[in-house]
Design a protein around this motif. Sequence first.
Motif, PDB file in Angstrom:
ATOM      1  N   ALA A 142      54.983  92.172 -29.888  1.00 28.69           N
ATOM      2  CA  ALA A 142      54.936  92.924 -31.141  1.00 28.69           C
ATOM      3  C   ALA A 142      55.260  92.023 -32.324  1.00 28.69           C
ATOM      4  CB  ALA A 142      55.912  94.100 -31.079  1.00 28.69           C
ATOM      5  N   LEU A 143      56.189  91.085 -32.155  1.00 24.34           N
ATOM      6  CA  LEU A 143      56.525  90.147 -33.220  1.00 24.34           C
ATOM      7  C   LEU A 143      55.306  89.291 -33.564  1.00 24.34           C
ATOM      8  CD1 LEU A 143      59.748  87.992 -33.491  1.00 24.34           C
ATOM      9  CD2 LEU A 143      57.520  87.020 -34.007  1.00 24.34           C
ATOM     10  N   ALA A 144      54.626  88.804 -32.529  1.00 26.87           N
ATOM     11  CA  ALA A 144      53.440  87.975 -32.756  1.00 26.87           C
ATOM     12  C   ALA A 144      52.358  88.761 -33.501  1.00 26.87           C
ATOM     13  CB  ALA A 144      52.899  87.447 -31.431  1.00 26.87           C
ATOM     14  N   ILE A 145      52.188  90.041 -33.145  1.00 27.46           N
ATOM     15  CA  ILE A 145      51.187  90.865 -33.822  1.00 27.46           C
ATOM     16  C   ILE A 145      51.578  91.081 -35.282  1.00 27.46           C
ATOM     17  CG2 ILE A 145      50.072  93.122 -33.868  1.00 27.46           C
ATOM     18  CD1 ILE A 145      50.480  93.250 -30.824  1.00 27.46           C
ATOM     19  N   THR A 146      52.882  91.283 -35.530  1.00 28.86           N
ATOM     20  CA  THR A 146      53.358  91.456 -36.900  1.00 28.86           C
ATOM     21  C   THR A 146      53.043  90.238 -37.746  1.00 28.86           C
ATOM     22  OG1 THR A 146      55.151  92.922 -36.179  1.00 28.86           O
ATOM     23  CG2 THR A 146      55.409  91.846 -38.321  1.00 28.86           C
ATOM     24  N   LEU A 147      53.222  89.045 -37.167  1.00 28.92           N
ATOM     25  CA  LEU A 147      52.892  87.815 -37.875  1.00 28.92           C
ATOM     26  C   LEU A 147      51.402  87.747 -38.199  1.00 28.92           C
ATOM     27  CD1 LEU A 147      55.106  85.267 -35.930  1.00 28.92           C
ATOM     28  CD2 LEU A 147      55.246  85.751 -38.382  1.00 28.92           C
ATOM     29  N   GLU A 148      50.578  88.110 -37.246  1.00 35.85           N
ATOM     30  CA  GLU A 148      49.136  88.097 -37.479  1.00 35.85           C
ATOM     31  C   GLU A 148      48.764  89.072 -38.596  1.00 35.85           C
ATOM     32  OE1 GLU A 148      46.638  87.518 -33.675  1.00 35.85           O
ATOM     33  OE2 GLU A 148      48.567  88.265 -32.961  1.00 35.85           O
ATOM     34  N   LEU A 149      49.381  90.245 -38.585  1.00 35.51           N
ATOM     35  CA  LEU A 149      49.096  91.242 -39.611  1.00 35.51           C
ATOM     36  C   LEU A 149      49.510  90.744 -40.992  1.00 35.51           C
ATOM     37  CD1 LEU A 149      48.244  94.076 -40.498  1.00 35.51           C
ATOM     38  CD2 LEU A 149      50.550  94.877 -39.895  1.00 35.51           C
ATOM     39  N   GLY A 150      50.717  90.195 -41.092  1.00 36.24           N
ATOM     40  CA  GLY A 150      51.179  89.671 -42.372  1.00 36.24           C
ATOM     41  C   GLY A 150      50.288  88.556 -42.876  1.00 36.24           C
ATOM     42  N   GLU A 151      49.822  87.714 -41.962  1.00 37.63           N
ATOM     43  CA  GLU A 151      48.921  86.618 -42.313  1.00 37.63           C
ATOM     44  C   GLU A 151      47.630  87.132 -42.931  1.00 37.63           C
ATOM     45  OE1 GLU A 151      47.233  82.823 -42.491  1.00 37.63           O
ATOM     46  OE2 GLU A 151      49.272  83.287 -41.839  1.00 37.63           O
ATOM     47  N   VAL A 152      47.021  88.108 -42.270  1.00 34.11           N
ATOM     48  CA  VAL A 152      45.756  88.655 -42.757  1.00 34.11           C
ATOM     49  C   VAL A 152      45.929  89.271 -44.134  1.00 34.11           C
ATOM     50  CG1 VAL A 152      43.965  90.378 -42.345  1.00 34.11           C
ATOM     51  CG2 VAL A 152      44.844  89.039 -40.448  1.00 34.11           C
ATOM     52  N   LEU A 153      46.994  90.028 -44.318  1.00 35.34           N
ATOM     53  CA  LEU A 153      47.228  90.687 -45.596  1.00 35.34           C
ATOM     54  C   LEU A 153      47.464  89.672 -46.717  1.00 35.34           C
ATOM     55  CD1 LEU A 153      49.544  93.518 -44.250  1.00 35.34           C
ATOM     56  CD2 LEU A 153      47.287  93.866 -45.278  1.00 35.34           C
ATOM     57  N   ALA A 154      48.226  88.611 -46.413  1.00 30.91           N
ATOM     58  CA  ALA A 154      48.530  87.605 -47.433  1.00 30.91           C
ATOM     59  C   ALA A 154      47.287  86.830 -47.834  1.00 30.91           C
ATOM     60  CB  ALA A 154      49.598  86.651 -46.920  1.00 30.91           C
ATOM     61  N   VAL A 155      46.522  86.377 -46.849  1.00 33.66           N
ATOM     62  CA  VAL A 155      45.325  85.589 -47.142  1.00 33.66           C
ATOM     63  C   VAL A 155      44.306  86.421 -47.908  1.00 33.66           C
ATOM     64  CG1 VAL A 155      43.407  84.331 -46.106  1.00 33.66           C
ATOM     65  CG2 VAL A 155      45.701  84.036 -45.208  1.00 33.66           C
ATOM     66  N   ALA A 156      44.284  87.742 -47.627  1.00 41.60           N
ATOM     67  CA  ALA A 156      43.352  88.633 -48.325  1.00 41.60           C
ATOM     68  C   ALA A 156      43.803  88.951 -49.746  1.00 41.60           C
ATOM     69  CB  ALA A 156      43.202  89.930 -47.548  1.00 41.60           C
ATOM     70  N   GLY A 157      45.038  88.534 -50.085  1.00 44.05           N
ATOM     71  CA  GLY A 157      45.536  88.839 -51.422  1.00 44.05           C
ATOM     72  C   GLY A 157      46.179  90.208 -51.521  1.00 44.05           C
ATOM     73  N   LEU A 158      46.398  90.879 -50.375  1.00 43.48           N
ATOM     74  CA  LEU A 158      47.052  92.199 -50.372  1.00 43.48           C
ATOM     75  C   LEU A 158      48.557  91.966 -50.307  1.00 43.48           C
ATOM     76  CD1 LEU A 158      44.563  93.958 -47.933  1.00 43.48           C
ATOM     77  CD2 LEU A 158      44.567  93.989 -50.436  1.00 43.48           C
ATOM     78  N   TRP A 159      49.103  91.552 -51.434  1.00 44.72           N
ATOM     79  CA  TRP A 159      50.455  91.008 -51.499  1.00 44.72           C
ATOM     80  C   TRP A 159      51.519  92.015 -51.075  1.00 44.72           C
ATOM     81  CZ3 TRP A 159      51.129  86.066 -51.555  1.00 44.72           C
ATOM     82  CH2 TRP A 159      52.356  85.505 -51.914  1.00 44.72           C
ATOM     83  N   ASP A 160      51.480  93.224 -51.626  1.00 48.65           N
ATOM     84  CA  ASP A 160      52.495  94.218 -51.286  1.00 48.65           C
ATOM     85  C   ASP A 160      52.468  94.548 -49.804  1.00 48.65           C
ATOM     86  OD1 ASP A 160      53.431  94.355 -53.853  1.00 48.65           O
ATOM     87  OD2 ASP A 160      52.360  96.189 -54.387  1.00 48.65           O
ATOM     88  N   GLY A 161      51.275  94.653 -49.231  1.00 42.22           N
ATOM     89  CA  GLY A 161      51.163  94.939 -47.811  1.00 42.22           C
ATOM     90  C   GLY A 161      51.735  93.827 -46.961  1.00 42.22           C
ATOM     91  N   ALA A 162      51.496  92.578 -47.365  1.00 41.33           N
ATOM     92  CA  ALA A 162      52.038  91.439 -46.617  1.00 41.33           C
ATOM     93  C   ALA A 162      53.560  91.436 -46.669  1.00 41.33           C
ATOM     94  CB  ALA A 162      51.488  90.134 -47.181  1.00 41.33           C
ATOM     95  N   VAL A 163      54.112  91.673 -47.861  1.00 44.66           N
ATOM     96  CA  VAL A 163      55.568  91.708 -48.006  1.00 44.66           C
ATOM     97  C   VAL A 163      56.160  92.812 -47.125  1.00 44.66           C
ATOM     98  CG1 VAL A 163      57.447  92.210 -49.618  1.00 44.66           C
ATOM     99  CG2 VAL A 163      55.547  90.714 -50.321  1.00 44.66           C
ATOM    100  N   ALA A 164      55.554  93.991 -47.157  1.00 46.65           N
ATOM    101  CA  ALA A 164      56.070  95.110 -46.363  1.00 46.65           C
ATOM    102  C   ALA A 164      56.012  94.807 -44.871  1.00 46.65           C
ATOM    103  CB  ALA A 164      55.272  96.378 -46.678  1.00 46.65           C
ATOM    104  N   ALA A 165      54.909  94.187 -44.414  1.00 43.88           N
ATOM    105  CA  ALA A 165      54.759  93.878 -42.991  1.00 43.88           C
ATOM    106  C   ALA A 165      55.809  92.872 -42.537  1.00 43.88           C
ATOM    107  CB  ALA A 165      53.348  93.342 -42.717  1.00 43.88           C
ATOM    108  N   ILE A 166      56.041  91.835 -43.336  1.00 47.69           N
ATOM    109  CA  ILE A 166      57.009  90.806 -42.947  1.00 47.69           C
ATOM    110  C   ILE A 166      58.433  91.357 -42.995  1.00 47.69           C
ATOM    111  CG2 ILE A 166      57.982  88.560 -43.552  1.00 47.69           C
ATOM    112  CD1 ILE A 166      55.192  88.530 -42.218  1.00 47.69           C
TER     113      ILE A 166
END
Length: 578
Positions: free
Chosen positions: A93-117
């Motif tokens: 689950a931790l690894a998946i969370t990292l992947e999710l945060g990565e996708v959101l950050a690279v896409a420029g979805l900043w708030d979503g990346a912050v929330a996921a991390i």
Amino acid sequence: DVEEAAAHLLLSEPGASARGFETLDQAARRAAEHGAPDSAVTYLRRALEEKPAEAVRAEMLRRLGRAEVTVRDPASIGHLQEASELEPDPATALAITLELGEVLAVAGLWDGAVAAIEAGLTRFGGSELPGELDLQAARGAYRGYDPKLIGEYEADLPRMLGLVEGREDDDSSGLRWVLAAIGACQDMPRAEVLRLIGPPGQSWTVNRGGRESSLIGQAGSTLVLVEAFDQAAMVGAALREEGRGRGSLLAMIAGVGYAAAIESRRGELRAAEERLRAAVDLASENELSLMALTTVLHLCVDALVERSALGPLGEMVEGVELPAPFDQTVSGAMLHEVRGALRADRGDREGAEAALRAAGDLLGPLRFGPRFSCWRSRLALALPRDERDEALSLAGEELRLAEALDPPPPRAVGVAQRAFGMLAGAEEGIERLRESAATLVGPGLAVERARSLTELGAALRRGNQRSEARDRLREASDLAQGTGAERLEARIAEELRVAGAKPRRRAISGPDSLTPAERRVALAAATGATNREIAQDLFVSLRTVEMHLSNTYRKLGTPKRGDLADALGEAEAPEVSL
């Protein structure tokens, strides 16, 4: 064959075969192993329609999301989100969370990346699970590149440095690279930056524990900023090889982008033009590369400004829109600075001032210095004459910051000296411009030295010191021609005419007439590489390689590939780095 069977299943209704899920699953695994993530995505999406058991659904969703990340498909966000919620195993689950945060950050979805991390750190912080330091790295990155959060980053910096103290292992590399990158931007001593980056022999890959990560980008950008070009080239080459081998778009964008950045910073603007166009094409073809796009444009601003063929890219820059609040981070600042530089080159001083003030509004609170950006000197030169006091203050501040660096980088110091000299005028200005030209001596500084010599020659001409003005302008012309700084070369030619001299004719034959791109292709061909191998390694088309070789044969007066080494000269032929 499993993939043949899967092809039939793709055209069948779900549930048509008792072995449908198993067959599609196997086909997806084989496609991933063979570097065909787009096929894996197709098989996995269809496999999920077979309604697999809940126990395996999280794994399937993660594999699908991972494959979609590789091909930069926005659907990866929803699939990884669902997978992280369903996965019962904490490490997975931790690894998946990292992947999710990565996708959101690279896409420029900043708030979503912050929330996921943050959710990941709440769940896994202190667990010492593999990847926990990457969660810390992700938090460090979004805090360190956001003016609203930089205070939290700086308050937490001693703790983060303690987590990686004395470490060079792969598990710590992501956090080390983030700390090095932000440190380089905030004027950390170069030796400390390189210590955090770690040894050249470490693993340079986007693959972290089976997932794709852009953390390697922190290392690559940092090495370019501190001008550790040989190590940066090693990182770029490894990423390009990974991109070709695994079909990773993220690795290929980074690898080609760093090659373009190195060439632009070194003054090899013709070669940078080709690489930059390729990197932007790769980044623009998908929706999840806004961070990569703004970074490569910023690192390659010299090529954008000086190469006329990149005019369409300059127009594209004006139309790039970043989602809020991503536009209020360092990525927004980089985009503003590139726009400011391009507008200033077009003579749009009012537009340049607006863009550069916007960049400064973001970079000022971040305390990012002249190693990262020369926005102060750019803005100083764009200001109206009646704002001369502010302009001199900006140029002086940039010069003080550059000279305080450890060690003071000649590029940053020389650029600030030039701006101050252009603003000061008269004898003081000429002396500052002499200092700038003297500072900008050494590998990779030809473009900036040519600019300073041009301004010095123009100032001497205005002061009626025409003989020396012509000498300085001729030297600038040679440098501009050698680097491919077309627009600068045109301006020098005009200054020479006003100073009463004729511009020198270009070399039209012999080794000196070769462009950097032609020389690179010729050297590779001289060592025995085929045209196809050269095209793959340089990430250009086969037609481009053939064109460069044709031009090289004509300029060198040799019709045979086997004669290239002798024609290029023994000093150049033995070694070539693609």
